[in-house]
Design an enzyme around this catalytic site. Structure first.
Site, short mmCIF file in Angstrom:
data_model
loop_
_atom_site.label_atom_id
_atom_site.label_comp_id
_atom_site.label_asym_id
_atom_site.label_seq_id
_atom_site.Cartn_x
_atom_site.Cartn_y
_atom_site.Cartn_z
N ASN A 1 0.66 -0.72 -0.16
CA ASN A 1 0.13 -0.25 0.26
C ASN A 1 0.68 0.98 0.11
OD1 ASN A 1 -1.53 1.94 0.45
ND2 ASN A 1 -2.61 0.98 2.15
N HIS B 1 -13.09 2.43 -0.64
CA HIS B 1 -13.29 1.92 1.26
C HIS B 1 -12.98 0.46 -0.02
CE1 HIS B 1 -12.76 5.16 4.38
NE2 HIS B 1 -12.00 4.36 4.11
N ARG C 1 -2.67 -2.30 -3.27
CA ARG C 1 -3.75 -1.41 -3.39
C ARG C 1 -3.67 -0.62 -3.81
NH1 ARG C 1 -4.93 2.99 1.57
NH2 ARG C 1 -7.65 2.95 0.36
N LYS D 1 3.72 0.82 3.26
CA LYS D 1 2.85 -0.48 4.13
C LYS D 1 2.91 -1.42 3.73
CE LYS D 1 -0.41 2.75 6.63
NZ LYS D 1 -2.00 2.13 6.06
N ARG E 1 -11.97 15.65 7.47
CA ARG E 1 -12.74 15.56 6.36
C ARG E 1 -14.47 16.70 6.92
NH1 ARG E 1 -11.33 10.18 3.18
NH2 ARG E 1 -8.64 10.28 4.00
N GLU F 1 -7.80 -5.72 4.77
CA GLU F 1 -8.00 -5.11 3.89
C GLU F 1 -7.22 -5.61 2.90
OE1 GLU F 1 -8.83 -1.05 5.19
OE2 GLU F 1 -9.09 -0.29 3.60
N ILE G 1 -15.55 3.04 9.64
CA ILE G 1 -15.73 4.29 10.79
C ILE G 1 -13.89 4.60 11.13
CG2 ILE G 1 -16.72 6.14 12.63
CD1 ILE G 1 -18.44 5.18 10.86
P1 ADP Z 1 -7.18 5.14 9.28
O1 ADP Z 1 -8.74 5.82 7.93
O2 ADP Z 1 -6.31 6.35 8.79
O3 ADP Z 1 -7.08 3.58 8.35
P2 ADP Z 1 -7.46 4.04 11.07
O4 ADP Z 1 -9.23 2.49 10.76
O5 ADP Z 1 -6.85 3.06 11.96
O6 ADP Z 1 -7.61 4.93 10.17
O7 ADP Z 1 -8.71 4.48 12.69
C1 ADP Z 1 -8.38 5.46 12.89
C2 ADP Z 1 -9.11 6.49 14.24
O8 ADP Z 1 -9.78 4.92 14.54
C3 ADP Z 1 -8.69 7.19 15.13
O9 ADP Z 1 -9.58 8.42 15.11
C4 ADP Z 1 -8.56 6.70 16.46
O10 ADP Z 1 -8.44 7.40 17.16
C5 ADP Z 1 -9.65 5.49 15.84
N1 ADP Z 1 -8.91 4.15 17.11
C6 ADP Z 1 -7.74 3.68 16.45
N2 ADP Z 1 -8.24 2.44 17.79
C7 ADP Z 1 -8.77 3.01 19.01
C8 ADP Z 1 -8.58 2.57 19.75
N3 ADP Z 1 -8.39 1.49 20.16
N4 ADP Z 1 -10.10 3.21 20.99
C9 ADP Z 1 -10.26 3.90 20.38
N5 ADP Z 1 -9.83 4.74 19.45
C10 ADP Z 1 -9.22 3.70 18.50
#
Ligand code: ADP
Length: 401
Positions: free
Chosen positions: A7, A180, A91, A14, A241, A386, A209
């Site tokens: 990715n 996504h 990806r 990654k 966003r 993914e 989310i």
């Molecule tokens: P991306 O879209 O960059 O792949 P992720 O799916 O990793 O993002 O999501 C990131 C979000 O998830 C951040 O807002 C982070 O605060 C939240 N998050 C990740 N781990 C935790 C956790 N253990 N507890 C609460 N929120 C989390």
């Protein structure tokens, strides 16, 4: 068959090496600050500790070389040589209307990905650099492109068109594409498995989310609508966003502040969402901590987010003509019980009943059914994967070559 999943971003890369038969992740890691001073690689072999090494990576080709070095290293490596990497799955963010499924990468596919650069200027050029770098290091290894947009290509015209002059669709391909897709596909298929039903007979709403967020309506295994649009800015509010707005908000602010389209785009992409409303952070953990401390704008950011998610689920319930299952996934979906509880409170009118105790425990790797047995809609927490979808597609395509 060992598949290297890549990715590639503009300054990061990654990777995961996956044994596609056992679906074991043999190693994973991240190259950061490619082309910038202080570049480093963090590598983690299966069952081992993360090892961070500073290595000069002025180009992505050097980053791929560093990845191969780690994967074949005597101490932290997991394979003996490059010969044990059978294929690479990339990806790719935007496949436009050209790709409704994953494909083996050849010159024609490279050109088609390049043709989509305008639609994803931050992502597609970086994805192409990743492919070219891998080709330099592994010229004889087959490579497959897996697109974020592909799963959404089944959307009907009425869902993907914007009500602006039709010529903009014809001239520039301005329409909803959705993103996504790999995650929505993974969790919707997994949900059908968990329910013991065929995907063809299910109506599902999948909520990814995370930093970036989207919700998708999946009918009979096919996407009929999704929240993100021409770009990943559309839909509901995210980390930084804005999500969809009254379009006049944009022209109004741009006129008042004398902003260029580029400056306006930066505000909507980087300074809005949870960060813009709370003024605290784009990371939901920080927003949660601020809200617990009594920060009212952090509270407002959350109230807005829960409300917007619930409204999309409601509208997709109507679009699908009912709903058998709702899935929460990705960083926030998997780890923030409060969000799931507040969203499900709104959904009580649809007969959703949440097992509040289990929902509270379901975090940090705990997954399972969040709804009670008598809930009208099953609500599930599924960890997205993914990379596994990319590895599965790559194997299927390479085996058929
Ligand atoms: P991306 O879209 O960059 O792949 P992720 O799916 O990793 O993002 O999501 C990131 C979000 O998830 C951040 O807002 C982070 O605060 C939240 N998050 C990740 N781990 C935790 C956790 N253990 N507890 C609460 N929120 C989390």
């Amino acid at each position: 068959m060992n598949i290297l999943v890549i990715n590639c971003g503009s300054s990061s890369l990654k990777y995961q090496l996956i044994n596609s038969e056992s679906e074991e992740v043999l190693a994973k890691g991240l190259c950061e600050r490619i082309g910038i001073d202080g570049s480093c690689i963090t590598h983690q072999p299966k069952g081992g500790e993360k090892v961070k090494t500073e290595i000069a990576m002025p180009t992505h080709t050097q980053a791929v070389a560093a990845v191969i070095e780690k994967l074949t290293d005597e101490k932290v490596g997991v394979v003996k040589s490059l010969a044990e990497i059978d294929a690479v799955g990339h990806r790719i963010v935007h496949g436009g209307e050209k790709f409704a499924s994953s494909v083996v990468i050849d010159a024609e596919v490279m050109k088609a990905i390049e043709d989509c650069n305008d639609l994803a200027p931050l992502h597609n050029p970086a994805n192409l650099i990743g492919i070219n770098s891998c080709k330099e290091i592994m010229p004889d290894v087959p490579m497959v492109a897996v697109f974020d947009t592909a799963f959404h290509q089944t959307m009907p015209e009425k869902a993907f068109m914007y009500a602006i002059p039709y010529k903009y669709y014809e001239k520039f391909g301005v329409r909803k594409y959705g993103f996504h897709g790999t995650s929505h596909r993974y969790v919707s298929e997994k949900m059908a498995d968990l329910m013991g039903r065929k995907k063809e007979e299910l109506k599902l709403i999948t909520c990814h989310i995370g930093n970036g967020s989207s919700i998708t309506a999946v009918k009979g295994g096919k996407v009929i609508d999704t929240t993100m649009g021409l770009t990943p800015l559309g839909g509901f509010m995210m980390g930084t966003r804005s999500g969809s707005l009254d379009p006049s908000v944009i022209t109004f602010i741009a006129e008042k502040e004398h902003l260029t389209p580029e400056e306006m785009s930066k505000i909507l992409n980087k300074e809005s969402g949870l960060l813009g409303i709370s003024g605290v952070s784009s990371d939901d953990r920080d927003v949660c901590a601020a809200e617990a401390d009594g920060n009212m704008r952090a509270h407002l950011a959350h109230e807005m987010l829960y409300y917007q998610i619930a409204k999309y689920i409601g509208s997709y319930y109507v679009a699908l003509g009912g709903c058998d299952g709702i899935v929460f996934t990705a960083g926030i979906g998997e780890n923030q019980p409060m969000l799931r509880e507040k969203v499900c409170d709104y959904l009580e009118c649809l007969g959703v009943k949440l097992d509040k105790e289990f929902n509270k425990q379901a975090t940090c790797g705990v997954t399972g059914t969040l709804s009670t047995p008598d809930s009208a809609i099953r609500v599930e927490l599924i960890a997205t994967d993914e990379e596994m979808v990319i590895a599965r597609d790559t194997r299927a395509i390479v085996e058929a070559l």
